[in-house]
Design an enzyme around this catalytic site. Structure first.
Site, PDB file in Angstrom:
ATOM      1  N   ASP A   8       0.862  -1.191   0.000  1.00 34.41           N
ATOM      2  CA  ASP A   8       0.000   0.000   0.000  1.00 34.41           C
ATOM      3  C   ASP A   8       0.899   1.241   0.000  1.00 34.41           C
ATOM      4  O   ASP A   8       1.683   1.439   0.929  1.00 34.41           O
ATOM      5  CB  ASP A   8      -0.892  -0.031   1.251  1.00 34.41           C
ATOM      6  CG  ASP A   8      -1.880   1.132   1.306  1.00 34.41           C
ATOM      7  OD1 ASP A   8      -1.821   2.015   0.415  1.00 34.41           O
ATOM      8  OD2 ASP A   8      -2.688   1.166   2.239  1.00 34.41           O
ATOM      9  N   ASP A 103      -3.259   2.126  -5.670  1.00 34.96           N
ATOM     10  CA  ASP A 103      -2.014   2.096  -4.881  1.00 34.96           C
ATOM     11  C   ASP A 103      -1.896   0.896  -3.960  1.00 34.96           C
ATOM     12  O   ASP A 103      -1.046   0.877  -3.090  1.00 34.96           O
ATOM     13  CB  ASP A 103      -1.881   3.397  -4.075  1.00 34.96           C
ATOM     14  CG  ASP A 103      -2.674   3.349  -2.778  1.00 34.96           C
ATOM     15  OD1 ASP A 103      -3.781   2.778  -2.769  1.00 34.96           O
ATOM     16  OD2 ASP A 103      -2.168   3.877  -1.784  1.00 34.96           O
ATOM     17  N   GLU A 104      -2.737  -0.104  -4.160  1.00 31.13           N
ATOM     18  CA  GLU A 104      -2.811  -1.189  -3.187  1.00 31.13           C
ATOM     19  C   GLU A 104      -2.975  -2.531  -3.889  1.00 31.13           C
ATOM     20  O   GLU A 104      -3.769  -2.635  -4.827  1.00 31.13           O
ATOM     21  CB  GLU A 104      -4.067  -0.935  -2.343  1.00 31.13           C
ATOM     22  CG  GLU A 104      -3.982  -1.303  -0.913  1.00 31.13           C
ATOM     23  CD  GLU A 104      -5.315  -1.023  -0.235  1.00 31.13           C
ATOM     24  OE1 GLU A 104      -5.835  -1.919   0.409  1.00 31.13           O
ATOM     25  OE2 GLU A 104      -5.837   0.104  -0.379  1.00 31.13           O
TER      26      GLU A 104
HETATM   27  N1  DCP Z   1      -8.589   8.246  -2.422  1.00 41.07           N
HETATM   28  C1  DCP Z   1      -9.616   9.120  -2.780  1.00 41.07           C
HETATM   29  N2  DCP Z   1     -10.724   9.254  -1.969  1.00 41.07           N
HETATM   30  C2  DCP Z   1     -10.814   8.540  -0.811  1.00 41.07           C
HETATM   31  C3  DCP Z   1      -9.792   7.650  -0.441  1.00 41.07           C
HETATM   32  C4  DCP Z   1      -8.685   7.531  -1.271  1.00 41.07           C
HETATM   33  O1  DCP Z   1      -9.537   9.754  -3.823  1.00 41.07           O
HETATM   34  N3  DCP Z   1     -11.893   8.691  -0.025  1.00 41.07           N
HETATM   35  C5  DCP Z   1      -7.397   8.138  -3.287  1.00 41.07           C
HETATM   36  C6  DCP Z   1      -6.316   9.078  -2.809  1.00 41.07           C
HETATM   37  C7  DCP Z   1      -5.270   8.182  -2.197  1.00 41.07           C
HETATM   38  C8  DCP Z   1      -5.462   6.876  -2.925  1.00 41.07           C
HETATM   39  O2  DCP Z   1      -6.844   6.842  -3.288  1.00 41.07           O
HETATM   40  O3  DCP Z   1      -3.961   8.716  -2.360  1.00 41.07           O
HETATM   41  C9  DCP Z   1      -5.081   5.676  -2.097  1.00 41.07           C
HETATM   42  O4  DCP Z   1      -5.933   5.535  -0.983  1.00 41.07           O
HETATM   43  P1  DCP Z   1      -5.406   5.069   0.427  1.00 41.07           P
HETATM   44  O5  DCP Z   1      -6.597   4.766   1.255  1.00 41.07           O
HETATM   45  O6  DCP Z   1      -4.370   3.995   0.279  1.00 41.07           O
HETATM   46  O7  DCP Z   1      -4.746   6.390   1.038  1.00 41.07           O
HETATM   47  P2  DCP Z   1      -3.307   6.992   0.840  1.00 41.07           P
HETATM   48  O8  DCP Z   1      -2.452   6.130  -0.011  1.00 41.07           O
HETATM   49  O9  DCP Z   1      -3.464   8.396   0.381  1.00 41.07           O
HETATM   50  O10 DCP Z   1      -2.745   7.055   2.322  1.00 41.07           O
HETATM   51  P3  DCP Z   1      -2.151   5.859   3.219  1.00 41.07           P
HETATM   52  O11 DCP Z   1      -0.738   6.271   3.476  1.00 41.07           O
HETATM   53  O12 DCP Z   1      -2.979   5.861   4.461  1.00 41.07           O
HETATM   54  O13 DCP Z   1      -2.259   4.590   2.438  1.00 41.07           O
HETATM   55 MG    MG Z   2      -2.251   4.075   0.307  1.00 41.57          MG
END
Ligand code: DCP
Ligand code: MG
Length: 351
Positions: A8, A103-104
């Site tokens: 992730d 991203d996962e």
């Molecule tokens: N995303 C979005 N709206 C949301 C949740 C996520 O557009 N409600 C998008 C933005 C994030 C990406 O998806 O960058 C990946 O989601 P993650 O939940 O993995 O969050 P992040 O990668 O940003 O943060 P983390 O470090 O907690 O994984």
């Molecule tokens: Mg993420």
């Protein structure tokens, strides 16, 4: 015993923005729509999280919590490209990849030969490569199943990894709040709380029979998860049938000539979307969709192994002839089939 890695990326969109613009680094940053247009936070960096800002929060609220917050608009095409690059690093270690989002992903590395087959070392190498080749960081969880790998990837986030070995499963799961279990949302958690249960250790005191009587078909699953058991396979990405782009125009395109002038821009957009798929698929057809100002839609398709802007011109013309009136929307698409390269997983699947 299987070896599963859950990968992730850390604050994915924000990490890419900080990579591409050093001025954004080290200070609170949110990616999303502007507050004055009632935008929401897609994600934010870890500096911003200290202010209680999180995904899906109204941008106006985020700005109130952190007046110095820097805000940038999302660049989805770039995020998609980086996502494809991350996945192509994964593919150097295994074909058994299940993407969950941009991203996962879950990776099954049970049969992997890299790094002497050590899942811990594979995860470390993937993280090193994502950092050095792509300029962002990724966190990983390594465990014998998907449920535990996913929890583990959160354990040392950001820029960390955590391993749950088979002999550690029991201790690890006992202390977990039931809320962490896959499929347990607010409703189930609240019902468990009325039974006096908040941790997996407590959940284990209930028999499978009792769980079935309380939670129906989810009962056996709860019973298993509370013991760290999860047999779900890593499912390889399902096959895509097409890829397309479309634009609805602010003002209708009055003539065929006006429509034709949009083709290059649409084709460019199409290529960007196609590019990350190009390794795994080949083009089997080209299609053009037109929606007229009377909301009638029509699609024209041509079998084609090659593609170029010149293929779409005649298709657009043919579609336009069907109503000969102003156009609201134009879409371009490729019909896809799995690439026929040797060793390509998808090409082994029936069409
Ligand atoms: N995303 C979005 N709206 C949301 C949740 C996520 O557009 N409600 C998008 C933005 C994030 C990406 O998806 O960058 C990946 O989601 P993650 O939940 O993995 O969050 P992040 O990668 O940003 O943060 P983390 O470090 O907690 O994984
Ligand atoms: Mg993420």
């Amino acid at each position: 015993m299987r070896k599963i890695i859950h990968c992730d990326c850390d604050c994915f969109y924000a990490a890419i923005e900080m990579r591409d613009n050093p001025q954004l680094r080290g200070k609170p940053l949110a990616v999303g729509g502007p507050a004055e247009r009632r935008g929401v936070v897609a994600t934010c960096n870890y500096e911003a999280r200290k202010f209680g800002i999180h995904s899906a929060m109204a941008m106006a609220t985020a700005q109130r919590r952190c007046p110095q917050l820097q805000i940038v608009s999302p660049r989805m095409e770039v995020y998609r490209q980086v996502s494809a690059q991350v996945q192509s690093i994964f593919r150097d270690y295994t074909d058994l990849i299940e993407p969950l989002s941009l991203d996962e992903a879950y990776l099954d590395v049970t049969q992997a030969t890299a790094c002497q087959g050590s899942a811990t070392l594979i995860a470390r190498e993937i993280r090193d490569r994502v950092r050095s080749e792509l300029g962002i960081t990724l966190s990983a969880g390594i465990a014998p199943n998907k449920f535990l790998a996913k929890i583990a990837s959160d354990w040392n986030k950001p820029d960390g990894q955590y391993v749950i070995r088979p002999e550690q499963i029991d201790d690890f799961v006992r202390q977990l709040p039931v809320r962490k279990l896959f499929g347990v949302g607010q409703v189930t958690a609240a019902r468990l709380a009325t039974l006096g249960i908040t941790t997996c250790d407590e959940l284990r005191t209930l028999s499978e029979q009792v769980l079935v009587s309380q939670f129906g078909s989810f009962g056996p699953r709860l019973y298993q998860l509370a013991r760290g058991i999860d047999e779900r396979e890593v499912k390889v990405e399902r096959q895509r049938k097409s890829v397309s782009v479309e634009t609805t125009y602010a003002t209708d395109l009055a003539t065929l000539q006006d429509c034709m002038q949009q083709l290059d821009a649409l084709y460019e957009q199409m290529l960007r979307r196609w590019q990350p798929l190009a390794g795994r698929y080949q083009v089997a057809g080209c299609l053009v969709k037109v929606k007229f100002n009377n909301f009638v839609s029509t699609t024209v398709e041509l079998a084609a192994r090659e593609h170029s802007p010149s293929i779409f011109g005649p298709l657009l013309q043919q579609a336009w002839q069907r109503q000969r009136r102003p156009v609201r929307l134009i879409g371009l698409g490729f019909r896809l089939q799995p690439a026929r390269t040797a060793g390509d997983q998808l090409s082994l699947l029936p069409d």
